[in-house]
Motif scaffolding. Structure first.
Motif, PDB file in Angstrom:
ATOM      1  N   GLY A  12       0.811  -1.223   0.000  1.00 36.05           N
ATOM      2  CA  GLY A  12       0.000   0.000   0.000  1.00 36.05           C
ATOM      3  C   GLY A  12       0.838   1.263   0.000  1.00 36.05           C
ATOM      4  O   GLY A  12       2.040   1.231  -0.241  1.00 36.05           O
ATOM      5  N   GLY A  13       0.190   2.380   0.260  1.00 32.83           N
ATOM      6  CA  GLY A  13       0.879   3.680   0.245  1.00 32.83           C
ATOM      7  C   GLY A  13       2.029   3.692   1.228  1.00 32.83           C
ATOM      8  O   GLY A  13       1.893   3.225   2.349  1.00 32.83           O
ATOM      9  N   VAL A  14       3.164   4.223   0.793  1.00 31.49           N
ATOM     10  CA  VAL A  14       4.326   4.258   1.672  1.00 31.49           C
ATOM     11  C   VAL A  14       4.230   5.449   2.624  1.00 31.49           C
ATOM     12  O   VAL A  14       3.338   6.283   2.503  1.00 31.49           O
ATOM     13  CB  VAL A  14       5.635   4.276   0.858  1.00 31.49           C
ATOM     14  N   PRO A  69      12.697   8.073   3.535  1.00 36.23           N
ATOM     15  CA  PRO A  69      11.267   7.862   3.246  1.00 36.23           C
ATOM     16  C   PRO A  69      11.054   7.023   1.987  1.00 36.23           C
ATOM     17  O   PRO A  69      12.020   6.592   1.357  1.00 36.23           O
ATOM     18  CB  PRO A  69      10.751   9.288   3.048  1.00 36.23           C
ATOM     19  N   GLY A  70       9.791   6.829   1.627  1.00 43.74           N
ATOM     20  CA  GLY A  70       9.471   6.006   0.463  1.00 43.74           C
ATOM     21  C   GLY A  70       9.463   4.543   0.860  1.00 43.74           C
ATOM     22  O   GLY A  70       9.427   4.208   2.052  1.00 43.74           O
ATOM     23  N   GLY A  71       9.480   3.661  -0.112  1.00 41.44           N
ATOM     24  CA  GLY A  71       9.499   2.225   0.157  1.00 41.44           C
ATOM     25  C   GLY A  71      10.722   1.650  -0.537  1.00 41.44           C
ATOM     26  O   GLY A  71      10.760   1.570  -1.762  1.00 41.44           O
ATOM     27  N   GLY A  74      10.120  -1.190  -2.875  1.00 46.96           N
ATOM     28  CA  GLY A  74       8.925  -1.041  -3.695  1.00 46.96           C
ATOM     29  C   GLY A  74       7.715  -1.566  -2.955  1.00 46.96           C
ATOM     30  O   GLY A  74       7.809  -2.504  -2.157  1.00 46.96           O
ATOM     31  N   SER A  75       6.589  -0.913  -3.178  1.00 52.12           N
ATOM     32  CA  SER A  75       5.336  -1.341  -2.577  1.00 52.12           C
ATOM     33  C   SER A  75       4.317  -1.456  -3.696  1.00 52.12           C
ATOM     34  O   SER A  75       4.646  -1.180  -4.855  1.00 52.12           O
ATOM     35  CB  SER A  75       4.891  -0.304  -1.537  1.00 52.12           C
ATOM     36  N   ARG A 298       3.007  12.479   3.159  1.00 53.41           N
ATOM     37  CA  ARG A 298       3.311  11.125   3.635  1.00 53.41           C
ATOM     38  C   ARG A 298       4.770  10.731   3.394  1.00 53.41           C
ATOM     39  O   ARG A 298       5.188   9.636   3.770  1.00 53.41           O
ATOM     40  CB  ARG A 298       2.351  10.095   3.039  1.00 53.41           C
ATOM     41  N   SER A 299       5.519  11.609   2.743  1.00 57.04           N
ATOM     42  CA  SER A 299       6.928  11.292   2.473  1.00 57.04           C
ATOM     43  C   SER A 299       7.888  12.253   3.180  1.00 57.04           C
ATOM     44  O   SER A 299       9.101  12.109   3.050  1.00 57.04           O
ATOM     45  CB  SER A 299       7.182  11.311   0.964  1.00 57.04           C
TER      46      SER A 299
ATOM     47  N   GLU B 166      11.762  13.808  -1.690  1.00 57.38           N
ATOM     48  CA  GLU B 166      10.965  12.911  -0.848  1.00 57.38           C
ATOM     49  C   GLU B 166       9.774  12.332  -1.610  1.00 57.38           C
ATOM     50  O   GLU B 166       9.526  11.122  -1.569  1.00 57.38           O
ATOM     51  CB  GLU B 166      10.500  13.658   0.406  1.00 57.38           C
ATOM     52  N   LEU B 169      10.774   9.622  -4.054  1.00 54.45           N
ATOM     53  CA  LEU B 169      11.015   8.306  -3.463  1.00 54.45           C
ATOM     54  C   LEU B 169       9.693   7.565  -3.293  1.00 54.45           C
ATOM     55  O   LEU B 169       9.597   6.352  -3.486  1.00 54.45           O
ATOM     56  CB  LEU B 169      11.712   8.457  -2.098  1.00 54.45           C
ATOM     57  N   ASP B 170       8.660   8.311  -2.928  1.00 49.53           N
ATOM     58  CA  ASP B 170       7.320   7.747  -2.769  1.00 49.53           C
ATOM     59  C   ASP B 170       6.822   7.207  -4.114  1.00 49.53           C
ATOM     60  O   ASP B 170       6.399   6.049  -4.236  1.00 49.53           O
ATOM     61  CB  ASP B 170       6.401   8.853  -2.231  1.00 49.53           C
ATOM     62  N   ALA B 173       8.569   4.099  -5.444  1.00 50.89           N
ATOM     63  CA  ALA B 173       8.228   2.861  -4.738  1.00 50.89           C
ATOM     64  C   ALA B 173       6.900   2.266  -5.207  1.00 50.89           C
ATOM     65  O   ALA B 173       6.674   1.068  -5.090  1.00 50.89           O
ATOM     66  CB  ALA B 173       8.176   3.122  -3.230  1.00 50.89           C
ATOM     67  N   MET B 174       6.025   3.120  -5.715  1.00 49.13           N
ATOM     68  CA  MET B 174       4.652   2.696  -5.991  1.00 49.13           C
ATOM     69  C   MET B 174       4.302   2.633  -7.473  1.00 49.13           C
ATOM     70  O   MET B 174       3.195   2.222  -7.831  1.00 49.13           O
ATOM     71  CB  MET B 174       3.678   3.701  -5.345  1.00 49.13           C
TER      72      MET B 174
END
Lengths: 418, 418
Positions: A12-14, A69-71, A74-75, A298-299, B166, B169-170, B173-174
């Protein structure tokens, strides 16, 4: 301790701190001699056998992950259906886990991920497969049941409160000849937790934000405009924090109300803030500005909450311990022992109590007029944004975020179309 | 040193560090036994004789001002016309200054304020009034001539670069199952400095932001969409930083492409990201998200640049010294002596060389394809975001920003409708 392999996946969302959880998982497992694989792009990687060998990363990189931050692996947004409907996928998942000697599977996500982790744990039990499946909490929406809060939320909440306070100082300085109404759009489709956190920016009734719009209350345009008008009359300006998920009494999302085509027939993307701003301008004739922070909220690791950051690491560490102790179908949750001072500990809860539940803001957190938060909400929210999480900066003026090598594990199975 | 009074006023859009300039002005003047009055709401307060006695503030509050964003005494958007057209207002201004024994007037703002300060200095000279009028630079737009950079820009630039990194990066990842294109809208109506600063978020050509849209280059929709499409193909996602002021070759603002006008029939800026997102969705069929940070980017003291913060204080201090030394019609400016390491000093420049000029990005700062910045731009921009400015936080998790008492000075003149 018997040797074994642990698989970690993000879902899901990171968030600003999901990698802090990953870092804690890897460090805790390494300390116990357990090899950690990570699934690339979350559950998709697990299904595709697209796995990453985290033992190829130096400890310095794993430590730096805690402030990135981030994933990192990968997400994805991908929800597995029931064991029956998605039988082939669940079978494949077990195949991949077994092929790589995975005895512990940690799934880091929100409601949907808790549901998937629960199903996998049930399937493993049914099939007699030796597997511990643990859900690890994460979501800026703060809507997971049982746990006091969700890692990721506190940092997004701090970003929101700080940003609203700063923008309010700007608006206050300029209101006489410039912007009178400022609208901040917060994430949160079904629950208003983040918008509520914006309320921490002020204390007294005249302090910004003077109006908060929550999805837990039906949006009433006339009441909203009357309130904004009254605040501008009294204070000179009005700061509004609106949740993206607000809807009118008949269930229509306000964000959809603005969805239109421009004069060329092109899609005109709008959203809640743009819509509300248009109404304020047209109906009240006041100069209005609006912001949609979107992914920034969110990041924003640079303004992460220390409490949140510590909790993100604590659930990661606890998840490894629970897994290695042979637990299955559980999630480490945060339990609050006291508000002032804020004390918390990690306990374990069955995924069955968490999966597919959605924790909304209790009515006692919302002011009677519906436009603000109560002292009870404040007592709950305040500790979650407390403290600043350490972050190294480079000589280039930017945070030193790490990029992992993400070395792939050699595949052993046939390809699978996830 | 003869005793005397100094009047300080803020003008135009506020920044994360304009109060740092105010703090330095007051501290420097106090150290020299000079009383500092501040005009409430900028030049409006000076015209209305609505003045604040800063000597009523304890030194602790004046020091805290150095890390508080917004405009502590209020600012305004109000441009005085020529000495002939606005004769009554200029007369009134001199009356107010004389009534309160003001011998030094410091006007802290951008182009328009430099112009006003210049006119007041000329008038004082003509009339034989003993007055030193000094412009003090400030603008996140970075468009003042002569000075190497403008206090306020470096912090907004740092906010932009950090936020873009930032968010990137989010998105990275998605991207596979979620957003492919992310659009960040930066302030800057005529000059692309802030959007360009977004370029500091990445280094190589594949690093985000892969596309920057600057007002210095005509916006070509087909070329933009082709570029975004190619980047998504190659990298998997695309991060775009777009200046709010981009326009097509015929001069039409992109924000205005849908035909929206504000209540005065003026072009309504601020809709660039939403418009571009709509085009990406319609034409490329890619999932897109967008952000409009709006005031957040110019009030984010929590991520201020140390370089910017130090320069903001340095120009304040220098302005007091120039005034007390009897200079008139000048502005302290920042002079760069070297890029690596970045060395700068404060010099004095005539306001006549600054007023009504607008510094755009030089062509050598823009990549040939128009979608990015050059190494030359990087060498210029990088030092400006360097370093983190100290900021105390409270136990509530929020920065400790100060609210001044702003005690009014007793009026001596008849009311005046500004």
């Amino acid at each position: 301790m018997r040797p074994g392999t642990l698989l970690y996946a993000q879902s899901g969302g990171v968030t600003a701190v999901i990698n802090a959880t990953a870092s804690a998982v890897i460090q805790e497992a390494r300390a116990r001699g357990v090899k950690v694989l990570a699934a690339r792009s979350g559950i998709l990687g697990a299904l595709r056998e697209d796995l990453i060998d985290t033992s190829r990363e130096p400890i310095s990189a794993i430590r730096a992950l805690a402030h990135t931050p981030g994933g990192a692996f990968g997400s994805c947004r991908y929800k597995l259906k029931s064991l029956k409907q998605d039988a082939a996928r669940y079978d494949r998942l077990l195949q991949v886990l077994q092929a790589h000697g995975v005895r512990w599977f940690l799934y880091n996500g929100g409601n949907d991920s808790a549901d998937t982790a629960l199903k996998v744990s049930e399937l493993a039990r049914e099939r007699g497969v030796e597997l511990s499946c643990i859900g690890v909490p994460k979501t800026i929406d703060n809507d997971l049941a049982v746990t006091d809060t969700c890692p990721g939320f506190g940092s997004a909440a701090k970003y929101t409160a700080v940003s609203v306070r700063e923008a309010a100082l700007d608006v206050a300085a300029m209101a006489e000849t410039s912007t009178r109404v400022f609208i901040y759009e917060a994430m949160g489709r079904h629950a208003g937790w983040l918008a509520a956190a914006g309320g921490l920016a002020g204390t007294g009734p005249d302090e910004a934000p003077q109006v908060i719009l929550l999805p837990e209350r039906a949006y009433d345009e006339a009441a909203f405009l009357a309130k904004v008008s009254a605040v501008v009359e009294q204070v000179g300006y009005c700061v509004v924090v609106a949740s993206e998920g607000i809807a009118t009494a008949d269930g229509t999302f306000v964000a959809d109300a603005g969805g239109s085509k421009d004069s060329f027939g092109h899609t005109q993307l709008g959203g809640v803030a743009a819509h509300l701003a248009g109404r304020v301008k047209d109906q009240l004739g006041l100069k209005v500005h609006w912001t949609v922070p979107d992914y920034l909220q969110r990041s924003a690791r640079h303004i992460a909450s220390r409490t949140d950051w510590e909790q993100a690491q604590a659930v990661g560490k606890a998840a490894v311990r629970l897994a290695l102790a042979g637990h299955n179908g559980v999630m480490p949750v945060i339990v609050r022992s006291s508000d002032k001072p804020y004390r918390w500990k990690i306990e374990s809860a069955p995924l069955a109590k968490i999966a597919n539940h959605e924790k909304k803001m209790p009515a006692s957190f919302i002011r009677k007029d519906g436009f603000g938060i109560t002292e009870k909400a404040r007592a709950y929210l305040q500790p979650l944004i407390k403290g600043e999480a350490p972050l190294p900066y480079g000589s280039d003026g930017l945070p030193k975020y790490v990029t992992l090598k993400n070395v792939a594990v050699k595949k052993k199975l046939e390809p699978f179309e996830a």
